[in-house]
Design an enzyme around this catalytic site. Sequence first.
Site, short mmCIF file in Angstrom:
data_model
loop_
_atom_site.label_atom_id
_atom_site.label_comp_id
_atom_site.label_asym_id
_atom_site.label_seq_id
_atom_site.Cartn_x
_atom_site.Cartn_y
_atom_site.Cartn_z
N ARG A 208 31.20 101.22 97.46
CA ARG A 208 32.42 101.24 97.36
C ARG A 208 33.10 100.00 96.77
O ARG A 208 33.19 99.25 95.63
CB ARG A 208 34.08 102.01 97.35
N THR A 209 32.08 98.94 98.38
CA THR A 209 33.18 97.72 98.67
C THR A 209 32.37 96.79 97.03
O THR A 209 32.79 96.04 96.52
CB THR A 209 33.60 97.07 100.26
N LYS B 263 14.85 87.32 109.53
CA LYS B 263 14.41 86.10 110.73
C LYS B 263 15.05 85.48 111.13
O LYS B 263 14.16 84.73 112.47
CB LYS B 263 13.66 85.25 109.51
N ARG C 157 30.00 91.42 103.89
CA ARG C 157 31.07 92.43 105.16
C ARG C 157 29.25 92.65 105.77
O ARG C 157 28.25 91.66 106.35
CB ARG C 157 30.23 93.55 104.18
N HIS D 172 39.50 94.78 107.42
CA HIS D 172 38.98 94.90 105.51
C HIS D 172 39.96 95.15 104.65
O HIS D 172 40.74 95.44 104.20
CB HIS D 172 38.73 96.80 106.26
C1 NCD Z 1 35.58 101.53 104.48
C2 NCD Z 1 35.00 100.88 105.33
O1 NCD Z 1 33.95 100.33 104.90
O2 NCD Z 1 35.33 100.04 106.59
N1 NCD Z 1 34.96 102.15 103.49
C3 NCD Z 1 34.92 100.73 103.03
O3 NCD Z 1 35.25 100.05 102.71
N2 NCD Z 1 35.95 101.90 101.01
C4 NCD Z 1 35.76 103.03 105.24
C5 NCD Z 1 34.56 103.98 106.22
O4 NCD Z 1 33.90 103.42 106.21
O5 NCD Z 1 34.71 105.14 106.95
#
Ligand code: NCD
Length: 325
Positions: free
Chosen positions: A51-52, A80, A101, A129
């Site tokens: 999703r993100t 690397k 991320r 997040h």
């Molecule tokens: C969340 C995350 O990555 O922290 N997912 C997301 O970005 N919607 C929640 C999760 O992974 O449980």
Amino acid sequence: MRHCMSPLDFSVDELDQLMGLAADIEENPDKYSHACDGKRLATCFYEPSTRTRLSFESAMLRLGGQTLGFASADSSSASKGESVSDTLRIISGYADICAIRHPKEGAPLVASLHSGIPVINAGDGGHAHPTQTLADLYTIKSLKGRLDHFTIGLCGDLKFGRTVHSLISALVRYEGVHFVLISPEELKLPSYIREDVLEKNGATYEETESLEDAMPKLDVLYMTRVQRERFFNEDDYVRLKDRYILDNDKMKLGREDMIVMHPLPRVNEISVEVDDDPRAQYFTQAKKAVFIRMALILTLLGIQVDKNIPQPTNNPSSEKGGEKC
Ligand code: NCD
């Protein structure tokens, strides 16, 4: 230049403006469809995501921009031994904005220190997040009409769940939000959030192991997945993973106007039978995330499409982010 590392990077007024902009984008998508012509978003994902990453990409494409990036550490020079700072310095020459991320807490912040372009924290370890929080706030505001005076139950892995940590930090700034923290003893909210965020801001909260007891009190139920990848020991994960399963029987204990949210992905913690309940709003939440990410990209790039829609500037706010509304 402004980055997005924490929901507290925006004042409450600025968050309001961001949500107003997201709502305008949601209502009038055509108005924004060329706003980012010629701009590029890099997505640097050192940890899995569906999703993100895709909603950031979708956001940029809907704004007329382009995207590039990688979806795992193995496919980048991190394999690397390259540092995130070096990677970001390089990416600054390839893109106009970057969402990153990383499994290590603080890595996006380190990356931002040497970056020539705005950096968005798209999740760092168990820490934060912020853009999920923006999506969560926008969903609550859209569906409940307000971000103050309500009771929210946060259920599941409150220890490792970064979405929970960021959401609590953001919500303590609104008046009258009461928190019901629902978790087994082993997955309780870390004391640095309980003491430094909830207590320091005078927020009211209660802790319980029982989802059933909490249900009747809630305006919002925020379910979370047990974060398998952050456990040190698989046996503990297996023991705790099915501790809470929201099903139709438990939904009967909830109010008619309660909404159920989940940052997704879900594993077993919400039974699929709940999806047909009109109170289940996690798919709406994922959809709304695209519009708030569009609003964030525009803001960090300093692009204003409609002068009548107030928008935060792309300079860090002079206001302190931690104030109550
Ligand atoms: C969340 C995350 O990555 O922290 N997912 C997301 O970005 N919607 C929640 C999760 O992974 O449980």
